[in-house]
Design a protein around this motif. Structure first.
Motif, PDB file in Angstrom:
ATOM      1  N   ALA A 133       0.729  -1.168  -0.089  1.00 13.37           N
ATOM      2  CA  ALA A 133       0.023  -0.093  -0.033  1.00 13.37           C
ATOM      3  C   ALA A 133       0.891   1.163  -0.166  1.00 13.37           C
ATOM      4  CB  ALA A 133      -1.002  -0.163   1.216  1.00 13.37           C
ATOM      5  N   SER A 134       0.274   2.402  -0.270  1.00 14.53           N
ATOM      6  CA  SER A 134       0.844   3.818  -0.104  1.00 14.53           C
ATOM      7  C   SER A 134       2.061   3.587  -1.106  1.00 14.53           C
ATOM      8  CB  SER A 134       1.371   4.098   1.144  1.00 14.53           C
ATOM      9  OG  SER A 134       0.341   3.975   2.053  1.00 14.53           O
ATOM     10  N   ASN A 135       1.862   3.275  -2.459  1.00 20.86           N
ATOM     11  CA  ASN A 135       2.796   3.015  -3.516  1.00 20.86           C
ATOM     12  C   ASN A 135       4.184   2.710  -3.252  1.00 20.86           C
ATOM     13  OD1 ASN A 135       3.091   3.820  -6.120  1.00 20.86           O
ATOM     14  ND2 ASN A 135       4.149   5.769  -5.851  1.00 20.86           N
ATOM     15  N   LEU A 136       4.223   1.542  -2.204  1.00 19.68           N
ATOM     16  CA  LEU A 136       5.496   0.829  -1.782  1.00 19.68           C
ATOM     17  C   LEU A 136       5.642  -0.350  -3.015  1.00 19.68           C
ATOM     18  CD1 LEU A 136       5.341   0.354   2.115  1.00 19.68           C
ATOM     19  CD2 LEU A 136       6.598   1.937   0.754  1.00 19.68           C
ATOM     20  N   THR A 137       6.977  -0.430  -3.109  1.00 23.63           N
ATOM     21  CA  THR A 137       7.365  -1.554  -3.845  1.00 23.63           C
ATOM     22  C   THR A 137       8.590  -2.328  -3.181  1.00 23.63           C
ATOM     23  OG1 THR A 137       6.793  -0.286  -5.916  1.00 23.63           O
ATOM     24  CG2 THR A 137       8.336  -2.256  -6.225  1.00 23.63           C
ATOM     25  N   PHE A 138       8.521  -3.766  -3.177  1.00 24.37           N
ATOM     26  CA  PHE A 138       9.508  -4.460  -2.725  1.00 24.37           C
ATOM     27  C   PHE A 138      10.213  -5.437  -3.657  1.00 24.37           C
ATOM     28  CE2 PHE A 138       5.634  -4.213  -0.165  1.00 24.37           C
ATOM     29  CZ  PHE A 138       6.190  -3.511   1.247  1.00 24.37           C
ATOM     30  N   THR A 139      11.438  -5.600  -3.689  1.00 21.23           N
ATOM     31  CA  THR A 139      12.360  -6.177  -4.614  1.00 21.23           C
ATOM     32  C   THR A 139      13.038  -7.141  -3.751  1.00 21.23           C
ATOM     33  OG1 THR A 139      14.016  -4.431  -4.840  1.00 21.23           O
ATOM     34  CG2 THR A 139      12.244  -4.517  -6.481  1.00 21.23           C
ATOM     35  N   TRP A 178      10.903   0.374  -1.699  1.00 25.38           N
ATOM     36  CA  TRP A 178      10.986   1.447  -2.413  1.00 25.38           C
ATOM     37  C   TRP A 178       9.780   2.341  -2.024  1.00 25.38           C
ATOM     38  CZ3 TRP A 178      15.447   1.954  -5.365  1.00 25.38           C
ATOM     39  CH2 TRP A 178      16.215   0.789  -5.652  1.00 25.38           C
ATOM     40  N   LYS A 179       9.949   3.598  -1.962  1.00 27.14           N
ATOM     41  CA  LYS A 179       8.781   4.353  -1.857  1.00 27.14           C
ATOM     42  C   LYS A 179       8.699   5.355  -3.373  1.00 27.14           C
ATOM     43  CE  LYS A 179       5.213   6.864  -0.018  1.00 27.14           C
ATOM     44  NZ  LYS A 179       4.041   6.465   0.520  1.00 27.14           N
ATOM     45  N   GLU A 180       7.847   5.215  -3.950  1.00 26.14           N
ATOM     46  CA  GLU A 180       7.755   5.701  -5.506  1.00 26.14           C
ATOM     47  C   GLU A 180       9.134   4.781  -6.005  1.00 26.14           C
ATOM     48  OE1 GLU A 180       7.412   9.617  -5.275  1.00 26.14           O
ATOM     49  OE2 GLU A 180       4.995   9.576  -4.960  1.00 26.14           O
ATOM     50  N   HIS A 181      10.143   5.793  -6.316  1.00 27.79           N
ATOM     51  CA  HIS A 181      11.241   5.094  -7.020  1.00 27.79           C
ATOM     52  C   HIS A 181      12.558   5.354  -6.393  1.00 27.79           C
ATOM     53  CE1 HIS A 181      11.574   9.245  -8.162  1.00 27.79           C
ATOM     54  NE2 HIS A 181      12.890   9.381  -8.685  1.00 27.79           N
ATOM     55  N   VAL A 182      12.307   5.711  -4.988  1.00 28.73           N
ATOM     56  CA  VAL A 182      13.509   5.820  -4.249  1.00 28.73           C
ATOM     57  C   VAL A 182      13.433   4.603  -2.890  1.00 28.73           C
ATOM     58  CG1 VAL A 182      14.517   7.700  -2.555  1.00 28.73           C
ATOM     59  CG2 VAL A 182      13.071   8.539  -4.623  1.00 28.73           C
ATOM     60  N   LEU A 183      14.669   4.293  -2.914  1.00 33.85           N
ATOM     61  CA  LEU A 183      15.117   3.196  -1.813  1.00 33.85           C
ATOM     62  C   LEU A 183      14.869   3.897  -0.413  1.00 33.85           C
ATOM     63  CD1 LEU A 183      15.923   0.115  -1.262  1.00 33.85           C
ATOM     64  CD2 LEU A 183      18.210   1.156  -1.251  1.00 33.85           C
ATOM     65  N   CYS A 184      14.009   3.323   0.333  1.00 34.24           N
ATOM     66  CA  CYS A 184      13.931   3.846   1.579  1.00 34.24           C
ATOM     67  C   CYS A 184      14.206   2.820   2.742  1.00 34.24           C
ATOM     68  CB  CYS A 184      12.296   4.251   2.009  1.00 34.24           C
ATOM     69  SG  CYS A 184      11.069   3.181   1.970  1.00 34.24           S
ATOM     70  N   ARG A 185      14.345   1.666   2.547  1.00 37.41           N
ATOM     71  CA  ARG A 185      14.874   0.579   3.547  1.00 37.41           C
ATOM     72  C   ARG A 185      15.137  -0.743   3.056  1.00 37.41           C
ATOM     73  NH1 ARG A 185      11.523  -3.265   6.891  1.00 37.41           N
ATOM     74  NH2 ARG A 185       9.728  -2.292   5.974  1.00 37.41           N
ATOM     75  N   VAL A 186      16.045  -1.301   3.731  1.00 36.17           N
ATOM     76  CA  VAL A 186      16.577  -2.646   3.388  1.00 36.17           C
ATOM     77  C   VAL A 186      16.404  -3.641   4.294  1.00 36.17           C
ATOM     78  CG1 VAL A 186      18.542  -4.118   2.633  1.00 36.17           C
ATOM     79  CG2 VAL A 186      18.317  -1.784   1.670  1.00 36.17           C
ATOM     80  N   VAL A 187      15.734  -4.715   4.070  1.00 36.80           N
ATOM     81  CA  VAL A 187      15.252  -5.846   5.036  1.00 36.80           C
ATOM     82  C   VAL A 187      16.572  -6.757   4.869  1.00 36.80           C
ATOM     83  CG1 VAL A 187      13.829  -7.685   5.784  1.00 36.80           C
ATOM     84  CG2 VAL A 187      12.746  -5.585   4.873  1.00 36.80           C
TER      85      VAL A 187
END
Length: 561
Positions: free
Chosen positions: A164-170, A180-189
Motif C-alpha cells: 500500500a501507499s505506493n510501496l514496492t518490494f524487490t 522502495w517509496k515510489e522510485h526511491v529506496l527507503c529501507r533494506v530488509v
C-alpha cells in the motif's frame, strides 16, 4: 505390431493432447511450420476450458522472459530476451501492440504491473530496477534511486511485489529485500532469506506478502515466508515433503493456502494455519528427458532423465506413482515383455535391471564407458540388447541370472547407436546408427545380415527406427538428417508418430514408403522432442521434451481416412 509385416492402411488416428487442445494445420508449407514453431510467441489460455484465447506473434527476437496482466486484465506486459530487452504492452484480446520501448542493456528477470493499476509497472534485473508508466502509447521510466541510505548499493534484483501507499518490494540475489517509496529506496530488509530471493507475491485482500528463496529449513527459517504489509514481521514455513526442499522458484497465495514451485520441479500446497504440505505436481528436475517406455499392458509409462531419476507415471490419474533416484544421468529405459522388469541405460555406460514389484536392483553391469543410447528386451525375454555410443550393441543372456554376463556383441557398427528393435521371433535386431544407416544383425551371434530379401521377410516386434524404406516418407523436403529424433509405430501397425527438433509431433500412416508423405502436425513442445511412444492398446501417445523437460500425453481418436 500386427502379425503381418505390412498391415493394410485402414484408418488414421487424430492425436489430441490430454491437457491442452492445440490448434494444428494439415497442409501448411513445411518451412513456414518450422519458422512458426521456433519463433517467439505468447499464448493466452482459458484456464477452465483450456482453449487458446489469443496468440501474440512477438517482436521479441530471442524469446520472452516475463509476462504480466494489468489490474483489469485488459493489457499484457511482455519482456524480450533481445539485446535491448524490449518491454512491450499489448491489448491481447485484439492482438494489438500499443507501446514498446527498450528495457535495459542488462538482463531483465521480471516485470509486473502494480496489482491496482493498468498503467504502472516495475521491471527488475541485473543491478537495476525501473519504475514505468504507460501514458497513451508512450512508455516512461524512472531508474530506482538509492537515496542516502548508508552502505546502500544496487544489487541484482530477481523478484518484485507491491504494498500500500505506493510501496514496492524487490528481492535480491544476496537474500535482502529492498523497500522502495515510489522510485526511491527507503529501507533494506537484510537477510530476508539466507540465499537469493527468487519469488514474491502480493495478496490484494489483506496486503500480506509471500517470499520464496534459497534457505535451508531450520527452527527460525525456511524457503517460504509470509510477511506483513510493511515487510517487518514474518512467519517461515518448512516444506516437509519427505525430502529437503531448500530452493523455491515461484510462489502464489489464496484462500488460506500458499502454492510453491520448487527447483525440484514440484508444486507444493502449504496450509497457512497448520503448515501442512501436500505435493500436487512432480517432474524431472534438470536436463533433457531421453528415456521413455510404456507398460506392455497397462496405462503406465516410465521416463528417465539426466537428473538421475526414473519416474513411473499413471496416465489415467495423471500423477506420479513412484520415483527411483539413481544418482547418475539416465539416457534410456525399457520394460520387459511381461512388465515385471525394467532396464535402464546410463550416461556413464552402466545399465541397471530393476524388479518392478519392489524396485530393487536385480542386476547391473558396466562393460562400456560411453552413454547407453538404447536398451531392449527380446520378445521372448531371454536377451537384453544394450546399444551405446561406442559403436556397439552388447547381448546379455538373462536366463543365466543377475550376473549379466555378455554373450556376444555387434562389432562392425559404423557409428553410435540411435534406436534398436527386435524381430517378433527374437532372432534379429535392427539398429539405426549415427551415420543414418540402418543395419540388421542376428541374435545373439551379432553377425551382420546383408541379404535384402532376408531382411524384407523379417516381422518386427516393434518399430522405433527413423530409418528404412518403410519410413522414408517421414523426411520432409527441407529436413536435415538430424532433424527427426524419434519415431514409433502403433501396436496395430497402421500408424506412425515422430518427434523432431522443431517441437512438432507428426502422425503418419504406416508404412509410408513414398517421399514427403501426408501427415498431421501437432504443436506443444518447445524444441526439441527427444522420444515418443504409443501406449498399450494405442489409446495414447506419450512424447518427451528436451529443452522443456516436459512429458505430454496425447489422446488417440480414431477417425475415417
Amino acid at each position: 505390431m500386427a502379425d503381418r509385416k505390412y498391415p493394410e492402411k485402414r484408418s488414421q488416428k487424430n492425436l489430441k493432447k490430454q491437457n491442452l487442445n492445440l490448434p494444428h494445420t494439415e497442409r501448411d508449407a513445411e518451412s513456414m511450420q518450422m519458422k512458426q514453431a521456433t519463433a517467439p510467441s505468447i499464448h493466452i489460455w482459458d484456464a477452465v476450458n483450456k482453449q487458446t484465447l489469443s496468440i501474440l506473434r512477438c517482436y521479441h527476437s530471442k524469446g520472452v522472459c516475463s509476462v504480466s496482466f494489468s489490474a483489469t486484465g485488459k493489457l499484457l506486459l511482455s519482456v524480450g530476451l533481445d539485446p535491448e530487452h524490449t518491454v512491450t504492452i499489448w491489448r491481447w484480446q485484439e492482438g494489438a501492440k500499443i507501446a514498446s520501448k527498450a528495457g535495459h542493456n542488462q538482463r531483465i528477470f521480471v516485470a509486473e504491473f502494480r496489482p491496482d493499476s493498468d498503467s504502472q509497472f516495475v521491471s527488475v534485473g541485473v543491478k537495476h530496477v525501473k519504475f514505468w508508466t504507460l501514458a497513451g502509447r508512450a512508455l516512461l521510466s524512472k531508474k530506482g534511486l538509492l537515496s542516502t541510505l548508508e552502505d546502500a548499493r544496487m544489487q541484482t534484483m530477481l523478484a518484485v511485489a507491491f504494498g500500500a501507499s505506493n510501496l514496492t518490494f524487490t528481492g535480491t540475489i544476496s537474500g535482502d529485500v529492498c523497500v522502495w517509496k515510489e522510485h526511491v529506496l527507503c529501507r533494506v530488509v537484510a537477510r530476508a532469506h539466507t540465499g537469493p530471493v527468487f519469488a514474491m507475491y502480493t495478496t490484494l485482500r489483506d496486503g500480506l506478502i509471500v517470499t520464496g528463496g534459497k534457505e535451508r529449513p531450520s527452527k527460525e527459517g525456511g524457503a517460504v515466508k509470509l510477511w506483513d504489509q510493511e515487510l517487518r514481521r514474518c512467519r517461515a514455513f518448512r516444506l516437509e515433503t519427505g525430502q529437503v526442499t531448500d530452493c523455491v522458484r515461484s510462489v502464489c497465495r489464496g484462500k488460506g493456502k500458499i502454492l510453491v514451485g520448487t527447483k525440484n520441479a514440484e508444486i507444493i500446497e502449504v496450509g497457512e494455519k497448520n503448515a501442512a504440505c501436500s505435493v500436487l505436481v512432480h517432474g524431472h528436475v534438470d536436463g533433457p528427458i531421453w528415456g521413455l517406455a510404456t507398460h506392455p499392458s497397462r496405462d503406465f509409462f516410465l521416463s528417465a532423465a539426466e537428473d538421475g531419476t526414473v519416474i513411473l507415471w499413471d496416465i489415467a490419474d495423471k500423477k506420479m506413482l513412484n520415483k527411483v533416484t539413481l544418482g547418475l544421468a539416465a539416457r534410456t529405459v525399457c520394460y520387459s515383455p511381461e512388465g515385471d522388469m525394467v532396464a535402464i541405460g546410463m550416461k556413464n555406460g552402466e545399465f541397471i535391471v530393476l524388479l518392478v514389484s519392489s524396485l530393487k536392483i536385480w542386476g547391473k553391469k558396466r562393460d562400456r564407458r560411453c552413454p547407453i543410447h538404447d536398451i531392449r528386451f527380446s520378445p521372448d525375454s531371454r536377451f537384453l540388447a544394450v546399444g551405446s555410443s561406442e559403436n556397439s550393441v552388447d547381448f546379455y543372456d538373462l536366463s543365466l541370472g543377475p550376473t549379466l554376463n555378455r554373450v556376444s556383441c555387434c562389432r562392425d557398427i559404423p557409428s553410435f547407436v540411435i534406436q534398436m528393435d527386435f524381430s517378433a521371433d527374437s532372432r534379429y535386431l535392427q539398429v539405426s546408427t549415427g551415420c543414418y544407416k540402418r543395419h540388421v544383425y542376428e541374435v545373439p551371434s551379432g553377425r551382420h545380415l546383408l541379404d535384402p530379401a532376408a531382411i524384407d521377410r523379417i516381422t518386427w516386434a516393434t518399430w522405433t527406427s527413423i530409418l528404412g524404406n518403410e519410413v522414408l516418407g517421414i523426411w520432409s523436403r527441407h529436413a536435415e538428417k538430424a532433424d527427426i529424433n524419434c519415431a514409433c509405430v502403433s501396436h496395430s501397425g497402421i500408424s506412425l508418430v515422430t518427434g523432431d527438433d522443431f517441437g512438432m509431433v507428426k502422425l503418419f500412416d504406416f508404412p509410408c514408403p513414398e517421399k514427403f508423405a501426408k501427415h498431421k502436425r501437432f504443436l506443444g513442445h518447445s524444441p526439441h522432442v527427444t522420444n515418443i511412444r504409443f501406449t498399450s492398446g494405442d489409446r495414447h501417445v506419450v512424447s518427451a521434451g528436451g529443452d522443456d523437460c516436459s512429458l505430454f500425453v496425447w489422446r488417440c481418436v480414431h477417425t475415417p481416412h
